[in-house]
Design a protein around this motif. Structure first.
Motif, short mmCIF file in Angstrom:
data_model
loop_
_atom_site.label_atom_id
_atom_site.label_comp_id
_atom_site.label_asym_id
_atom_site.label_seq_id
_atom_site.Cartn_x
_atom_site.Cartn_y
_atom_site.Cartn_z
N ARG A 1 -5.45 7.90 -2.60
CA ARG A 1 -6.79 8.42 -2.36
C ARG A 1 -7.71 8.22 -3.57
NH1 ARG A 1 -6.95 12.34 1.76
NH2 ARG A 1 -5.37 11.83 3.32
N HIS B 1 -4.40 17.22 -1.24
CA HIS B 1 -5.57 17.43 -2.10
C HIS B 1 -5.35 18.62 -3.01
CE1 HIS B 1 -9.67 18.94 -3.09
NE2 HIS B 1 -9.87 17.66 -3.29
N THR C 1 -12.37 11.59 -5.31
CA THR C 1 -12.09 10.32 -4.63
C THR C 1 -13.32 9.43 -4.45
OG1 THR C 1 -12.44 11.33 -2.45
CG2 THR C 1 -10.18 11.33 -3.32
N GLY D 1 -4.08 2.32 -1.41
CA GLY D 1 -3.66 3.37 -0.50
C GLY D 1 -3.76 4.76 -1.10
N ARG E 1 1.12 5.25 1.29
CA ARG E 1 0.68 6.10 2.40
C ARG E 1 -0.11 7.28 1.83
NH1 ARG E 1 3.59 6.40 7.16
NH2 ARG E 1 2.18 8.14 7.59
N GLY E 2 -1.41 7.03 1.57
CA GLY E 2 -2.25 8.06 1.00
C GLY E 2 -2.42 9.28 1.89
N ASP E 3 -2.16 9.11 3.20
CA ASP E 3 -2.29 10.24 4.12
C ASP E 3 -1.23 11.31 3.85
OD1 ASP E 3 -0.54 8.07 5.15
OD2 ASP E 3 -0.14 9.50 6.77
N GLN E 4 -0.22 10.98 3.07
CA GLN E 4 0.82 11.95 2.73
C GLN E 4 0.53 12.69 1.43
OE1 GLN E 4 4.55 9.82 2.76
NE2 GLN E 4 4.48 9.43 4.96
N GLN E 5 -0.58 12.34 0.79
CA GLN E 5 -0.97 13.05 -0.43
C GLN E 5 -1.62 14.38 -0.07
OE1 GLN E 5 -3.08 9.41 -2.25
NE2 GLN E 5 -2.37 10.54 -4.04
N CYS F 1 0.83 -1.22 0.00
CA CYS F 1 0.00 0.00 0.00
C CYS F 1 0.86 1.26 0.00
CB CYS F 1 -0.91 0.03 1.24
SG CYS F 1 -1.98 -1.40 1.41
#
Length: 481
Positions: A146, A70, A77, A144, A64-68, A62
């Protein structure tokens, strides 16, 4: 990895990387200067059969989509999944029309969709497979990200349309063809047709279109719900025995000495109990509530009221609330092998049984607490006498009278809905807007209102605790046992 299944998980990880490389998900490049390189991680899980036994070990690489960010790394999404109302409706039609069914699973679903043109997404190589100074440049969406669920849903919709499957306007994850109907929940699919050969033909079309589809013999299980068909009667029973066993085990009720209960809730309401004994913390209250909500929303509407009452106190439970959860567990232990029986009538009609409990907590809780005067709404909608949708919840507005609380089912509601001209009074005048809307829908949708005797009101299961005799009678009418 320190898990007792470390060897199995490692084998799954190797298989995952081999699959992704074969599908051309990325290319290995030198680490670019100044680029935003997103971290990666592993997600390991055990996939189980509906009865709880281990089916296989899965490893998912996966991002780390939290580091993308917007507006920079992703935009849209939203991606829908099939509604369980649609699933139950299709299972009713399967029994009624004796349809053939098959289940399908799309391997490495999210990596089917391409990264949009102009996007440059760099990801750290997976742990256990890293090379010095190298990173991955994605060519396809990865778990992972978004935007991955939406990208895959658009991809699958396009492939379904190419194969002659038209998307429903009522449920975007329901696809209807000339001879086959299909539903999809992310990468899990169920197909129905009068002839099994038509399902196989559609599967071959999808595979030829590039979808990595794996078919199973029949739709015996879907998302942890087992569908058992009685060979003698042809009736289907939807069960979640494996989930019930996990609830029982988590609550510590798996010992043979624990007795069962005939009803999931006491006749008196479950109150906040602000000054009551603190919770002992023998189990994770929120975890058990989560499992019970999944169970109540899919195959066990008989526990919907009891579970909703317990869910209200998830963030500050008392000992009384823990005992209420254990009561549900003891009831499930006594009814472990049962589920939702689909026994459709030949008359394909839609019925709704709404009910409300006017200020049901008043007199049981502190009268100064605003929540104690909220009324509870409950309803069940059936198709061919089989439940497809149900709910039990507190109303968001404070009802000022019984008529407002039970606007759908008592004599006062019938008068407001059908009498011409509308008989508004000073007490009901402020309710005029909703009533006019209600009357318009009755005419527009050709709804027939019928007064239901109290003993036959299925909605009572969703608004109050009942005696054993009443509960078992209504349960038999609703879910067949």
């Amino acid at each position: 990895m320190k898990s007792p299944f470390a060897d199995e998980y490692w084998k799954a990880a190797v298989k995952e990387i081999e699959t992704l490389e074969k599908m051309g998900v990325w290319e290995v490049v030198d680490r670019p200067e100044g680029a935003n390189v997103i971290d990666s991680t592993w997600a390991f899980r055990i996939k189980r059969f509906p009865d709880g036994l281990i089916k296989k070990f899965k490893a998912r690489f996966c991002v780390r989509g939290d580091q993308q960010v917007h507006g920079i790394d992703f935009f849209e999404t939203y991606a829908p999944v099939v509604q369980w109302t649609t699933v139950r409706l299709m299972l009713i039609l399967e029994v009624l029309l004796k349809l053939k069914s098959k289940q399908g699973d799309i391997t490495a679903a999210f990596v089917h969709a391409d990264v949009e043109e102009g996007e440059n997404i760099y990801v750290e190589m997976p742990r256990g497979f890293r090379k010095q100074g190298k990173v991955l440049k994605l060519k396809k969406t990865l778990y992972g990200l978004r935007q991955s669920p939406r990208a895959f849903w658009l991809y699958l919709t396009e492939k379904m349309n190419l194969c002659g499957m038209e998307q429903s306007t009522l449920d975007p994850c329901l696809f209807i063809g000339k001879k086959v109907i299909c539903i999809c929940y992310v990468d899990d699919l169920i197909f129905w047709a009068m002839d099994e050969a038509d399902i196989d033909a559609l599967a071959d079309q999808l595979i030829a279109a590039g979808v990595s589809l794996e078919q199973e013999s029949d739709a015996a299980g879907f998302l942890g719900v087992r569908m058992e068909i009685d060979p003698k009667t042809g009736l289907m029973e939807m069960k979640q025995t494996g989930l019930i066993d996990r609830v029982i085990e988590t609550l510590g009720l798996d010992l043979g000495t624990t007795s069962g209960k005939f009803t999931p809730a006491e006749a008196k309401p479950l109150v906040k109990d602000a000054d009551g004994e603190p919770a002992l913390g023998e189990f994770s209250y929120s975890s058990v509530v989560g499992m019970l909500l999944y169970l109540a929303g899919h195959t066990r509407p008989d526990i919907a009221y009891a579970v909703n009452c317990c869910a209200r106190y998830m963030f500050c439970p008392k000992r009384s609330h823990e005992l209420a959860l254990k009561r549900i567990g003891r009831y499930l232990k006594a009814t472990r092998d049962r589920g939702l029986v689909l026994n459709p009538s030949k008359l394909l009609k839609v019925d709704c049984y709404p009910d409300a409990d006017f200020a049901g907590l008043y007199g049981h809780e502190n009268s100064s607490d605003p929540s104690c005067v909220k009324s509870r709404t409950g309803f069940v909608i059936t198709v061919a006498n089989c439940p497809v949708l149900w709910q039990s919840k507190l109303q968001t507005e404070t009802a000022l009278s019984t008529m407002e609380a039970i606007h759908e089912d008592n004599a006062g509601a019938l008068v407001l809905a059908e009498t011409l001209p509308p008989q508004f009074t000073p007490r009901s005048k402020h309710y005029a807007i909703k009533t006019i809307w209600f009357r318009e829908q009755i005419v527009k949708r050709k709804i027939k209102l019928v007064k239901i005797d109290t003993v036959e009101q299925l909605g009572d299961l969703f608004t109050k605790g009942l005696t054993r005799v009443t509960f078992e009678y209504l349960r038999r009418k609703l879910i067949g046992w």
